[in-house]
Design a protein around this motif. Structure first.
Motif, short mmCIF file in Angstrom:
data_model
loop_
_atom_site.label_atom_id
_atom_site.label_comp_id
_atom_site.label_asym_id
_atom_site.label_seq_id
_atom_site.Cartn_x
_atom_site.Cartn_y
_atom_site.Cartn_z
N LEU A 180 41.57 61.07 33.08
CA LEU A 180 41.67 59.63 33.31
C LEU A 180 40.44 59.24 34.11
N MET A 181 39.64 58.32 33.59
CA MET A 181 38.32 58.06 34.12
C MET A 181 38.26 56.69 34.83
N PRO A 182 38.25 56.66 36.17
CA PRO A 182 38.05 55.39 36.87
C PRO A 182 36.58 54.97 36.78
N TYR A 183 36.36 53.66 36.84
CA TYR A 183 34.97 53.17 36.85
C TYR A 183 34.96 51.77 37.47
N ALA A 184 33.76 51.26 37.75
CA ALA A 184 33.61 49.91 38.33
C ALA A 184 34.62 49.69 39.45
N LEU A 185 34.54 50.48 40.50
CA LEU A 185 35.56 50.47 41.55
C LEU A 185 35.64 49.16 42.31
N THR A 186 34.54 48.41 42.36
CA THR A 186 34.56 47.09 42.99
C THR A 186 33.76 46.12 42.12
N GLY A 187 34.12 44.86 42.20
CA GLY A 187 33.31 43.81 41.59
C GLY A 187 33.33 43.73 40.09
N HIS A 188 34.30 44.34 39.42
CA HIS A 188 34.36 44.26 37.96
C HIS A 188 34.45 42.80 37.53
N LEU A 189 33.79 42.45 36.42
CA LEU A 189 33.79 41.06 35.95
C LEU A 189 35.20 40.53 35.72
N HIS A 190 36.10 41.39 35.26
CA HIS A 190 37.45 40.91 35.01
C HIS A 190 38.19 40.62 36.32
N GLU A 191 37.83 41.30 37.39
CA GLU A 191 38.38 40.97 38.70
C GLU A 191 37.96 39.56 39.09
N GLN A 192 36.69 39.27 38.92
CA GLN A 192 36.18 37.93 39.24
C GLN A 192 36.81 36.87 38.34
N GLU A 193 36.97 37.23 37.07
CA GLU A 193 37.55 36.30 36.09
C GLU A 193 38.99 35.96 36.44
N MET A 194 39.79 36.97 36.77
CA MET A 194 41.19 36.71 37.13
C MET A 194 41.28 35.87 38.40
N THR A 195 40.44 36.17 39.38
CA THR A 195 40.44 35.41 40.63
C THR A 195 40.10 33.95 40.37
N ARG A 196 39.08 33.73 39.56
CA ARG A 196 38.64 32.35 39.28
C ARG A 196 39.73 31.53 38.61
N HIS A 197 40.36 32.10 37.60
CA HIS A 197 41.24 31.29 36.76
C HIS A 197 42.68 31.23 37.26
N THR A 198 43.17 32.26 37.96
CA THR A 198 44.52 32.18 38.50
C THR A 198 44.58 31.44 39.83
N GLY A 199 43.45 31.41 40.54
CA GLY A 199 43.44 30.82 41.87
C GLY A 199 43.94 31.78 42.93
N ALA A 200 44.31 32.99 42.55
CA ALA A 200 44.73 34.02 43.49
C ALA A 200 43.59 35.01 43.70
N THR A 201 43.55 35.65 44.84
CA THR A 201 42.57 36.72 45.06
C THR A 201 43.09 37.98 44.37
N VAL A 202 42.32 38.49 43.44
CA VAL A 202 42.74 39.64 42.64
C VAL A 202 41.83 40.82 42.94
N ARG A 203 42.44 41.98 43.16
CA ARG A 203 41.72 43.25 43.28
C ARG A 203 42.08 44.08 42.05
N PHE A 204 41.05 44.59 41.39
CA PHE A 204 41.27 45.23 40.09
C PHE A 204 40.52 46.55 40.00
N THR A 205 41.21 47.57 39.52
CA THR A 205 40.59 48.88 39.30
C THR A 205 40.81 49.31 37.86
N PRO A 206 39.74 49.38 37.06
CA PRO A 206 39.88 49.78 35.66
C PRO A 206 39.74 51.29 35.47
N HIS A 207 40.41 51.79 34.45
CA HIS A 207 40.33 53.20 34.06
C HIS A 207 40.30 53.27 32.53
N VAL A 208 39.72 54.33 32.01
CA VAL A 208 39.75 54.55 30.57
C VAL A 208 40.38 55.91 30.31
N ALA A 209 41.20 55.98 29.25
CA ALA A 209 41.94 57.19 28.93
C ALA A 209 41.64 57.62 27.50
#
Length: 315
Positions: A180-209
């Motif tokens: 299981l491969m973690p990547y982009a531990l901080t600042g992933h574009l989708h983290e910024q995208e979710m924060t912008r559009h939901t209005g909530a502060t989102v922390r996101f950690t992506p992995h690829v399997a």
């Protein structure tokens, strides 16, 4: 029946293949062109038997695309590649862009109809298609975003098709085997995208399997006031009532529940002992509701066509 002419730029990738299948399944859409440098000169039907018009792939420049008589253009290009096409295409032509390039641009309509509505899409000519992880995360967060205290934490795992077709370690099946491969531990574009559009502060950690397609997002939320499991489920059922592409369940969804399916499943609804700590699991197919199906929803709404019903992918 009104038939709208659609062009596709970036047809070779996994998402492009699904878009060709979905366009070919509709009687009210005609594929006017499919642009791919790697496949130029080859029949579109070689990749997508659903396209029976004898069309061939072409390697089209932005100016060549702008010269075509079409109602809409879908851009399925890597991040950073859309701008020359956007600049060249006429303002009255609908563009649906699947990259991240315009998801933060207020002059573009952000197209996630189950959360942000359809009214704005019906008049839109520039539509930013949400990211796959961002769709899964927002489906989990949106129904309770007004009830949150603190940050939302999204733990996401995707199949390796999300890494595209260009060879990399994230789509190397040998590197992914038993891994299981973690990547982009901080600042992933989708983290910024979710924060912008939901209005909530989102922390996101992506992995690829090591599986090919599908996404599971496990989202941890802190509620301002305690809730019961039945009350939480009721909030989500109300939020997605009448939405054929979002299924709410008390069960914990798994990757296989979303893979190859046109929509998403949201469920689990685990609550901590005090009723403040909520965990929601959402699953979807990164190539479908995370990309191609969502693009088709946005496209048809902008063209004044029925959204339609979508079948599972046989691919």
């Amino acid at each position: 029946m009104t038939v709208r002419r659609v062009g596709l730029v970036g047809a070779r990738g996994h998402t492009g293949r699904e878009l060709l299948r979905l366009i070919g399944a509709r009687g009210d859409l005609e594929l006017a062109f499919a642009s791919s440098r790697e496949w130029a000169g080859r029949p579109v039907a070689e990749m997508a038997p659903e396209i029976t018009t004898g069309l061939e792939f072409e390697a089209l420049t932005p100016d060549a695309v702008s010269a075509r008589d079409v109602d809409a253009v879908i851009l399925a290009l890597p991040n950073g590649a859309a701008a020359p096409f956007v600049a060249a295409i006429a303002e009255d032509t609908v563009i649906v862009d699947l990259s991240a390039d315009y998801r933060f641009d207020a002059s573009w309509t952000y197209g996630l109809p189950e959360i942000y509505g359809r009214d704005g899409l019906t008049a839109a000519r520039r539509i930013a298609n949400p990211g796959c992880y961002a769709t899964a995360g927002q489906l989990a967060i949106a129904p309770v975003r007004g009830r949150l205290a603190g940050e939302a934490h999204v733990f996401g795992v995707s199949g390796y098709s999300g890494a595209g077709t260009a060879p990399s370690r994230k789509n190397d099946v040998e590197a992914l085997a038993d891994n299981l491969m973690p990547y982009a531990l901080t600042g992933h574009l989708h983290e910024q995208e979710m924060t912008r559009h939901t209005g909530a502060t989102v922390r996101f950690t992506p992995h690829v399997a090591a599986f090919f397609r599908g996404i599971v997002a496990t989202t941890h939320l802190t509620l301002q006031s305690p809730m019961t499991p039945d009350a939480v489920r009721g909030v989500y059922e109300h939020a997605y009532a009448g939405e054929p592409l979002v299924r709410v369940t008390a069960d914990i969804p798994e990757v296989r529940d979303g893979a190859r399916q046109p929509g998403a499943v949201v469920g689990g609804f685990g609550l901590g002992g005090d009723g403040h700590q909520l965990v929601v699991v959402s699953v979807l197919d990164n190539l479908l509701k995370g990309a191609a199906v969502q693009a088709m929803q946005n496209l048809t709404l902008a063209l004044g066509l029925p959204e339609g019903r979508y079948r599972p992918s046989p691919l």
